[in-house]
Enzyme design. Structure first.
Site, PDB file in Angstrom:
ATOM      1  N   LYS A  11      -5.844   6.068  -2.226  1.00 42.11           N
ATOM      2  CA  LYS A  11      -5.465   4.681  -2.515  1.00 42.11           C
ATOM      3  C   LYS A  11      -4.083   4.608  -3.173  1.00 42.11           C
ATOM      4  O   LYS A  11      -3.538   5.628  -3.624  1.00 42.11           O
ATOM      5  CB  LYS A  11      -6.538   4.052  -3.413  1.00 42.11           C
ATOM      6  CG  LYS A  11      -7.906   3.936  -2.733  1.00 42.11           C
ATOM      7  CD  LYS A  11      -8.864   3.089  -3.574  1.00 42.11           C
ATOM      8  CE  LYS A  11     -10.217   2.961  -2.913  1.00 42.11           C
ATOM      9  NZ  LYS A  11     -11.104   2.021  -3.637  1.00 42.11           N
ATOM     10  N   TYR A  51     -12.202  -4.118   4.594  1.00 41.48           N
ATOM     11  CA  TYR A  51     -13.285  -4.261   3.598  1.00 41.48           C
ATOM     12  C   TYR A  51     -14.137  -5.514   3.861  1.00 41.48           C
ATOM     13  O   TYR A  51     -14.757  -6.033   2.934  1.00 41.48           O
ATOM     14  CB  TYR A  51     -12.697  -4.324   2.193  1.00 41.48           C
ATOM     15  CG  TYR A  51     -12.353  -2.966   1.598  1.00 41.48           C
ATOM     16  CD1 TYR A  51     -13.329  -2.019   1.323  1.00 41.48           C
ATOM     17  CD2 TYR A  51     -11.037  -2.644   1.269  1.00 41.48           C
ATOM     18  CE1 TYR A  51     -13.018  -0.791   0.757  1.00 41.48           C
ATOM     19  CE2 TYR A  51     -10.712  -1.412   0.700  1.00 41.48           C
ATOM     20  CZ  TYR A  51     -11.717  -0.492   0.445  1.00 41.48           C
ATOM     21  OH  TYR A  51     -11.412   0.722  -0.126  1.00 41.48           O
ATOM     22  N   PHE A  59     -15.391  -9.175  -6.274  1.00 44.17           N
ATOM     23  CA  PHE A  59     -14.205  -8.336  -6.455  1.00 44.17           C
ATOM     24  C   PHE A  59     -13.330  -8.250  -5.200  1.00 44.17           C
ATOM     25  O   PHE A  59     -12.296  -7.582  -5.198  1.00 44.17           O
ATOM     26  CB  PHE A  59     -14.611  -6.920  -6.902  1.00 44.17           C
ATOM     27  CG  PHE A  59     -15.595  -6.219  -5.992  1.00 44.17           C
ATOM     28  CD1 PHE A  59     -15.169  -5.580  -4.838  1.00 44.17           C
ATOM     29  CD2 PHE A  59     -16.955  -6.194  -6.295  1.00 44.17           C
ATOM     30  CE1 PHE A  59     -16.054  -4.930  -3.999  1.00 44.17           C
ATOM     31  CE2 PHE A  59     -17.858  -5.540  -5.456  1.00 44.17           C
ATOM     32  CZ  PHE A  59     -17.402  -4.911  -4.308  1.00 44.17           C
ATOM     33  N   ARG A  87     -18.316  12.249  -0.610  1.00 47.00           N
ATOM     34  CA  ARG A  87     -18.726  11.354  -1.704  1.00 47.00           C
ATOM     35  C   ARG A  87     -18.995  12.140  -2.991  1.00 47.00           C
ATOM     36  O   ARG A  87     -18.697  11.681  -4.089  1.00 47.00           O
ATOM     37  CB  ARG A  87     -19.935  10.512  -1.283  1.00 47.00           C
ATOM     38  CG  ARG A  87     -19.548   9.530  -0.179  1.00 47.00           C
ATOM     39  CD  ARG A  87     -20.710   8.703   0.292  1.00 47.00           C
ATOM     40  NE  ARG A  87     -21.114   7.715  -0.675  1.00 47.00           N
ATOM     41  CZ  ARG A  87     -20.465   6.584  -0.936  1.00 47.00           C
ATOM     42  NH1 ARG A  87     -19.340   6.306  -0.292  1.00 47.00           N
ATOM     43  NH2 ARG A  87     -20.908   5.726  -1.816  1.00 47.00           N
ATOM     44  N   THR A  93     -18.147   5.533  -7.985  1.00 50.41           N
ATOM     45  CA  THR A  93     -17.141   4.488  -7.745  1.00 50.41           C
ATOM     46  C   THR A  93     -16.426   4.102  -9.039  1.00 50.41           C
ATOM     47  O   THR A  93     -15.206   3.935  -9.071  1.00 50.41           O
ATOM     48  CB  THR A  93     -17.834   3.239  -7.146  1.00 50.41           C
ATOM     49  OG1 THR A  93     -18.548   3.643  -5.985  1.00 50.41           O
ATOM     50  CG2 THR A  93     -16.833   2.167  -6.777  1.00 50.41           C
ATOM     51  N   ASN A 114      -9.340   3.339  -8.187  1.00 53.00           N
ATOM     52  CA  ASN A 114     -10.252   4.492  -8.288  1.00 53.00           C
ATOM     53  C   ASN A 114      -9.900   5.638  -7.325  1.00 53.00           C
ATOM     54  O   ASN A 114     -10.762   6.396  -6.913  1.00 53.00           O
ATOM     55  CB  ASN A 114     -11.715   4.050  -8.173  1.00 53.00           C
ATOM     56  CG  ASN A 114     -12.075   3.529  -6.799  1.00 53.00           C
ATOM     57  OD1 ASN A 114     -11.195   3.278  -5.985  1.00 53.00           O
ATOM     58  ND2 ASN A 114     -13.360   3.372  -6.532  1.00 53.00           N
ATOM     59  N   HIS A 117     -11.171   6.307  -1.360  1.00 53.85           N
ATOM     60  CA  HIS A 117     -12.307   5.656  -0.678  1.00 53.85           C
ATOM     61  C   HIS A 117     -12.912   6.683   0.269  1.00 53.85           C
ATOM     62  O   HIS A 117     -12.183   7.497   0.849  1.00 53.85           O
ATOM     63  CB  HIS A 117     -11.826   4.445   0.131  1.00 53.85           C
ATOM     64  CG  HIS A 117     -12.855   3.961   1.110  1.00 53.85           C
ATOM     65  ND1 HIS A 117     -13.885   3.135   0.746  1.00 53.85           N
ATOM     66  CD2 HIS A 117     -13.045   4.246   2.427  1.00 53.85           C
ATOM     67  CE1 HIS A 117     -14.662   2.910   1.799  1.00 53.85           C
ATOM     68  NE2 HIS A 117     -14.167   3.569   2.838  1.00 53.85           N
ATOM     69  N   GLU A 128     -14.961   2.935  10.494  1.00 49.68           N
ATOM     70  CA  GLU A 128     -13.756   3.035   9.659  1.00 49.68           C
ATOM     71  C   GLU A 128     -12.699   3.947  10.295  1.00 49.68           C
ATOM     72  O   GLU A 128     -11.502   3.668  10.204  1.00 49.68           O
ATOM     73  CB  GLU A 128     -14.131   3.529   8.266  1.00 49.68           C
ATOM     74  CG  GLU A 128     -14.964   2.517   7.496  1.00 49.68           C
ATOM     75  CD  GLU A 128     -15.297   2.955   6.084  1.00 49.68           C
ATOM     76  OE1 GLU A 128     -15.916   2.155   5.364  1.00 49.68           O
ATOM     77  OE2 GLU A 128     -14.941   4.082   5.683  1.00 49.68           O
TER      78      GLU A 128
HETATM   79  P1  CMP Z   1     -14.435   1.815  -2.360  1.00 53.66           P
HETATM   80  O1  CMP Z   1     -15.239   3.041  -2.217  1.00 53.66           O
HETATM   81  O2  CMP Z   1     -13.084   1.791  -1.758  1.00 53.66           O
HETATM   82  O3  CMP Z   1     -15.281   0.561  -1.780  1.00 53.66           O
HETATM   83  C1  CMP Z   1     -15.077  -0.753  -2.225  1.00 53.66           C
HETATM   84  C2  CMP Z   1     -14.232  -0.831  -3.454  1.00 53.66           C
HETATM   85  O4  CMP Z   1     -14.346  -2.020  -4.224  1.00 53.66           O
HETATM   86  C3  CMP Z   1     -14.657   0.258  -4.426  1.00 53.66           C
HETATM   87  O5  CMP Z   1     -14.268   1.517  -3.935  1.00 53.66           O
HETATM   88  C4  CMP Z   1     -13.965  -0.192  -5.708  1.00 53.66           C
HETATM   89  O6  CMP Z   1     -12.625   0.280  -5.796  1.00 53.66           O
HETATM   90  C5  CMP Z   1     -13.923  -1.720  -5.555  1.00 53.66           C
HETATM   91  N1  CMP Z   1     -14.792  -2.408  -6.522  1.00 53.66           N
HETATM   92  C6  CMP Z   1     -14.382  -3.235  -7.505  1.00 53.66           C
HETATM   93  N2  CMP Z   1     -15.432  -3.691  -8.216  1.00 53.66           N
HETATM   94  C7  CMP Z   1     -16.544  -3.145  -7.681  1.00 53.66           C
HETATM   95  C8  CMP Z   1     -17.934  -3.218  -7.980  1.00 53.66           C
HETATM   96  N3  CMP Z   1     -18.407  -3.963  -8.970  1.00 53.66           N
HETATM   97  N4  CMP Z   1     -18.807  -2.496  -7.221  1.00 53.66           N
HETATM   98  C9  CMP Z   1     -18.351  -1.740  -6.182  1.00 53.66           C
HETATM   99  N5  CMP Z   1     -17.042  -1.633  -5.852  1.00 53.66           N
HETATM  100  C10 CMP Z   1     -16.138  -2.316  -6.592  1.00 53.66           C
END
Ligand code: CMP
Length: 142
Positions: A11, A51, A59, A87, A93, A114, A117, A128
């Protein structure tokens, strides 16, 4: 366990920290092969399409803004049990909950920023991968 493919995205926060190499090293050292890469700078609309499954989540808007805030590196990882293994290497996450030694524990700052992904299932991995790559872009190591 069968050989699988999964989509990984480094990211904008992790690209900005210049830790692409460290993240790819972790994949390779754990038996995953990079079979395609693509650096992109998504628009907010493109991030929104990627997404789409989260469109109703509170979010979603912040997620799309963050994912379009700078370049990302999308890649396809191939290996035994690739979806779950990726994962595991990423960690939870929310980096506050990520196990020590995982990518997110070491490089993520917040649940939005974070670092990485990873696809959450083989079915979603296929969708994806198709978002970023054509079949001819994938170079399986067989
Ligand atoms: P990712 O694995 O890229 O999938 C969706 C993204 O939404 C997740 O990582 C986070 O970076 C973001 N996100 C922000 N808030 C939340 C939340 N409450 N729960 C899950 N994903 C979140």
């Amino acid at each position: 366990m069968a050989v699988q493919r999964t989509l990984s995205i480094i990211k904008p926060d992790a690209v900005g920290k210049n830790v692409i190499g460290d993240i790819i090293r972790r994949f390779e050292e754990n038996g995953l092969s990079v079979i395609a890469t693509r650096m992109s700078h998504l628009s907010a609309a493109e991030a929104g399409r990627f997404y789409e499954v989260h469109a109703e989540r509170p979010f979603y808007k912040d997620l799309c803004a963050f994912m379009s805030s700078g370049p990302i590196l999308a890649m396809v990882l191939e290996g035994k049990n690739a979806v779950a293994l990726n994962r595991q290497l990423m960690g939870a996450t929310n980096p506050k909950e990520a196990e020590a030694g995982t990518i997110r524990a070491d490089h993520a700052d917040s649940i939005d920023a974070n670092a990485v992904h990873g696809s959450d299932s083989a079915e979603n991995a296929a969708i994806e991968i198709n978002f970023f790559f054509a079949n001819l872009d994938l170079h399986s190591r067989g």
